[in-house]
Enzyme design. Structure first.
Site, short mmCIF file in Angstrom:
data_model
loop_
_atom_site.label_atom_id
_atom_site.label_comp_id
_atom_site.label_asym_id
_atom_site.label_seq_id
_atom_site.Cartn_x
_atom_site.Cartn_y
_atom_site.Cartn_z
N SER B 130 0.80 -1.21 0.00
CA SER B 130 0.00 0.00 0.00
C SER B 130 0.84 1.27 0.00
CB SER B 130 -0.94 0.01 1.20
OG SER B 130 -0.19 0.10 2.38
N LYS B 169 1.09 7.41 6.09
CA LYS B 169 0.57 8.41 5.15
C LYS B 169 1.14 9.80 5.44
CE LYS B 169 -2.87 5.90 3.17
NZ LYS B 169 -2.28 4.61 3.59
#
Lengths: 211, 211
Positions: B130, B169
Site C-alpha cells: 500500500s 501516510k
DNA sequence: TATAGGAACGAACACTTGTTCGTGTCAACC
DNA sequence: GGTTGACACGAACAAGTGTTCGTTCCTATA
C-alpha cells in the site's frame, strides 16, 4: 535463581560503567575503592558469586581479567561497509579488493541480519531519479555485492565504457548486445554491446534517510 | 609523518586483534611473546612511538592500560532499534516507553550517521504494497521516531481507531478533520475526524533487503 | 674514520593486582 | 545452646606487569 545482593548488583553496575568509560576492565581494588569495601577478599567473594551465576567471566591469573558475558567482545554482528562513491555520477568504482584496508571516507554499519550476504559489500550514494520505479531515489544509499556477472533481470551497477559512467539498471542479456533497463517508465532503456559494459556489483540493499 | 616500522604495525595489529578476542587489552609481555621480541623494553619503546603518533593511548601505572584511539570504548555509534511489529497489519503499536528495557524479539542496528535523530526510534516491518508509491515496499523496514503530533505534510504512522489499523501516510490538519494522503496521486486520500486518529511516529528512514 | 641517533637487548627493580587464609558477625534452624 | 552457612574483614603473599638503565648493533652523515 536467587536474587543478587545489593552489593553484588552494585559491583555489576560498576563494572558495566567502568567498561563503558575505559575500554579496559577494573581491578578488584578499583571495585573495592568505589564501593567502599574494606577488603579485596570481599570483592573476590562476590565476584565468585557473580561468576557462578554466569553474569561475568573471570580469567584467572591475569590482571583485569573480568569480562561481562552477553556483550561478547564489543560488536554484535555489525558489518562496516565502505561508501566508495556515487552512482550515476560517472566515476568508475574501484574493485573492492583495493579498499579492504583503506580508511574509506565514510562507512555505514548495520546488523548482518539485514543482509543476505556480508562479504564483498560496498555502498554507493544514488544521484538522480533513474531508479525511482525500483523504489530507489536520489540520496539513497545502495548496498552492492561485488560480482562481475549476473542473471537476466537482476539489478546491477554497470560501468559503461564509452560513456565513462556507472549506472544502476536492470540487466538483460540479448544476444550480442545487452539491454540496461531503467526502473523509471519515463526513461528509455540503453542498448549497447556486451563488451562495452562491465558489471560492478549486484544490488543487495537500500537505505534511505528521510529528510 | 614517517611510516610505521613493520614491528610497530605488527604491534598495532596485534592489539587490535587481541581486543577483538578478549574484551581487555594485552600486556606488554603478551605483545612481546606474540611477536617474538626478546625484551619488554623493545615493546615499550615501540609503544611510545605509537603513542606519540596518537595511534594508541597509554594509562601509566596501570596494568593493561593500552587503548586504541578512534574506536572510542567499544561500539562505534551504533544504535539498536527494536522492531516492534508490522505496519498495515492492524495492530496498535505499543508506546516506545514500554519497551525501552525489553528484549524485543528483533532489533536492527545501524550507524547513527544515517539518522537525523537517534532517540525514541522504533521500527516496523512493512506488510503489503500500500505504500509502494512512497518508495516503500512489502518487506521493507521503516524506522520511525515516536511522536504524537506532526507538522502538515510529514509522513507519519497513524493509528486509525475505527478501522483498527495502522497506516503510513502524509498527514494534513484541515480544521475539524484530518486528511491522510497516500503518496500516490492516483489514490484517494482518507478523510476522517481528528479524534479518530492517533499519530504513532514520524518516518525517519527506510531499510530494504533486496532478495 | 668518527660520531650521532634509531632500534633492539637483557636484566633488575618496583609497583599493581589477584589469591589465600584465619577470623569475626549475624541470622536461621534443629 | 550449638551448628551451619552467607557475608564480611584484614593482612600477608605471590604472581602479573610496567619501568628503568646500561649496553650493543647498525646505518646515515659529516
Amino acid at each position: 535463581m536467587k536474587d543478587l545482593s545489593r552489593r553484588q548488583r552494585a559491583i555489576l553496575d560498576f563494572i558495566e560503567g567502568f567498561l563503558r568509560e575505559n575500554d579496559y576492565p577494573p581491578t578488584i581494588r578499583d571495585i573495592q575503592r568505589e564501593l567502599g569495601i574494606s577488603s579485596t577478599s570481599v570483592v573476590d567473594y562476590n565476584l565468585k558469586v557473580l561468576e557462578d551465576r554466569a553474569l561475568i567471566r573471570r580469567n584467572r591469573n591475569i590482571s583485569r581479567g573480568i569480562e561481562l558475558v552477553g556483550r561478547s567482545s564489543g560488536r554484535h554482528n555489525i558489518v562496516a561497509i565502505p561508501v566508495i562513491g556515487q552512482i550515476a555520477a560517472g566515476l568508475p568504482i574501484p574493485v573492492p579488493g583495493d579498499l579492504e584496508g583503506s580508511d574509506a571516507a565514510e562507512t555505514i554499519e548495520l546488523s548482518s541480519e539485514l543482509l543476505p550476504e556480508t562479504r564483498d559489500l560496498f555502498a554507493l550514494r544514488v544521484k538522480g531519479h533513474s531508479m525511482v520505479d525500483a523504489l530507489i531515489n536520489d540520496g539513497d544509499i545502495v548496498l552492492l555485492r561485488h560480482q562481475e556477472t549476473c542473471e537476466n533481470g537482476e539489478t546491477v551497477a554497470v560501468w559503461i565504457k564509452d560513456a565513462k559512467e556507472t549506472t544502476l539498471k536492470r540487466f538483460y542479456h540479448e544476444g550480442e548486445r545487452v539491454r540496461l533497463q531503467p526502473a523509471n517508465v519515463t526513461m528509455e532503456p540503453i542498448y549497447t554491446s556486451a563488451d562495452n559494459v562491465e558489471i560492478q556489483g549486484k544490488l543487495v540493499s537500500v537505505v534511505r534517510a528521510v529528510v
